[in-house]
Write a protein that holds these residues in place. Structure first.
Motif: not given
Length: 472
Positions: A134-162
């Motif tokens: 499930n997309p976490a909504g922030d443009g970087r992370h995914v919530l993985v539904s597993s036996s533990a619950g909702f685990e945070v998965l980082d896809l490793g992309m970062i955008v910094k506006p300047h």
């Protein structure tokens, strides 16, 4: 393969027009102000408020150390994941010229992170069990539904506006170790700058601000929780007003959706939504549609509005919205399930006009399943049917405008957890998996062009695609 976030090209290398339709000067100026002169596909059309909010978040220009606060952490909320690959908390992000959308693809034995530009496997995370993404909504992370619950998965992309441009960084993808515990992790919904997750096993709703994910952790003080009356397969939708739309019911019966205000009191309520399942947000301030088994119900202007249908039984339990369109695309079932009977395989889809709470149907001539749907950047509907075609729909006129042959003809599996074709959209692009051929296809929605087909090293099951420059 061409890069969908840069100049789009046809499979033979010819450049596609950067603008396929006229855009008003105000929208063009906002795109240039936010993104500089890069004018990538897919086009981002920001509201003035959105552009101002983005401008306020601009940080000082610098090298990779400017993104160090966005590196994934190794902390935890309530449990530790069993991943063998985790984002290193001390890793220094590397500055790059751009970041392409990445696909997280679940397979039997783990999750692969795939660069959609060329099919490179950026990370392969070993993990057992049936995993939902499930997309976490922030443009970087995914919530993985597993036996533990909702685990945070980082896809490793970062955008910094300047100012008039962005800075881009990458870091090693992986599970961060942070998890929202849940007995039966269910729906994940992002709206109004917040994400809400629903635990079907306890009836608990947990919410967090998207900004809380910047460090890859969801600490207890960053979470807000409340309890529904009974455990059930439910959903919660955060609203800009501070209220939350949430279902109530039991494991055996549910028919209520109500507005839970910030102080815990109940505002508007509908009890005429039997079997409530599926939700979608649409254009406007706090406009949400919910699926029922007697026609959907729409929350608009602080009240619930029933959507009339001619059938006695009509279920639209899978709904897909767009903040740029008043129309919600749905499945459309009219045969009440009976134990032991063959499940319904409809060919019609529904299109709900949330502005007046009406619905129309469109017959695609071929069946589909719940993973067949998506929405384009201009509000187009996207549906993959059994004949292998991706149908692109003008939701305002309820008409198919383009059909693209994408995957081999297929039928829905009896067991929904077995691999089947999966459609996800990001901006002007549809990403379609074909488990039969182990392919990931890229289709440009506005032109109806099949741009590329990438080989996968695994049989794909669940999938989500994250474009770092598209945030809720």
């Amino acid at each position: 393969m061409m890069r969908p976030t840069n100049t789009a090209r046809t499979p033979d290398g010819k450049a596609l027009p950067r603008f396929t339709q006229d855009e008003d000067l105000r929208s063009l100026m906002i795109i240039i102000t936010v993104r500089g002169m890069r004018t990538h596909f897919p086009l981002r059309v920001f509201t003035l408020a959105g552009a101002m909010a983005l401008a306020l978040s601009v940080s000082a220009c610098g090298g990779p150390t400017d993104a160090s606060s966005a590196a994934s952490g190794g902390g935890q909320t309530a449990a530790t994941s069993d991943s063998q690959t985790a984002a290193a908390p001390s890793e220094k992000p590397m500055e790059v010229s751009d970041v392409d959308p990445r696909a997280a693809i679940a397979y039997d034995g783990g999750i692969q992170i795939v660069d959609t530009a060329d099919g490179t496997v950026v990370a392969d995370i070993e993990k057992d069990g049936f995993l939902r993404l499930n997309p976490a909504g922030d443009g970087r992370h995914v919530l993985v539904s597993s036996s533990a619950g909702f685990e945070v998965l980082d896809l490793g992309m970062i955008v910094k506006p300047h100012g008039d441009h962005n800075h881009y960084y990458t870091t090693t993808p992986g599970l961060t170790g942070s998890v929202i515990e849940a007995d039966k992790p269910g729906h994940v919904v992002t709206n109004a700058g917040k994400t809400a997750v629903f635990d079907d096993g306890t009836g608990t709703v947990t919410m967090f601000e998207l900004a809380a994910l910047e460090d890859g952790r969801l600490d207890a003080e960053e979470l807000t929780t409340f309890q529904t009356e009974n455990p059930h397969h439910g959903v919660a939708v955060p609203l800009a007003s501070g209220s939350v739309l949430v279902t109530e019911g039991t494991e055996d019966e549910r028919h209520t959706v109500h507005e839970r205000k910030a102080d815990g009191s109940i505002g508007a309520e509908s009890t005429d939504c039997p079997g409530v399942h599926g939700e979608a947000t649409a254009q406007g301030e706090d406009v949400v549609s919910f699926g029922c088994t007697n026609g959907s119900v729409v929350f608009r202007d602080g009240q619930f509005h029933k959507v009339p249908v001619p059938e006695e039984y009509q279920r639209s339990g899978n709904q897909f919205g767009s903040h740029d369109s008043p129309y919600v695309l749905t499945d459309y079932k009219t045969v009440e399930p009976v134990d032991g009977a063959e499940p319904e395989h409809p060919t019609k889809v529904g299109i709900i006009n949330t502005a007046d709470a009406t619905t129309t149907t469109l017959d695609l001539g071929s069946s589909y399943w719940f993973r067949s749907f998506g929405r384009g950047v201009a509000g187009e509907g996207v549906v993959l049917t059994y004949d292998g075609r991706l149908n692109i729909i003008d939701t305002a006129s309820a008409a198919v405008t383009k059909q693209v042959d994408v995957v081999t003809p297929w039928t829905e599996n009896e067991n929904w957890q077995e691999p089947g074709p999966n459609v996800k959209t990001a901006g002007d692009f549809a990403y379609v998996t074909d488990p039969a051929t182990q392919k990931l296809h890229l289709v440009q929605i506005s032109t109806g062009s099949l741009l590329s087909s990438l080989d996968l090293s695994v049989v794909p099951n669940e999938m989500t695609v994250i474009d770092a420059e598209l945030r809720h």
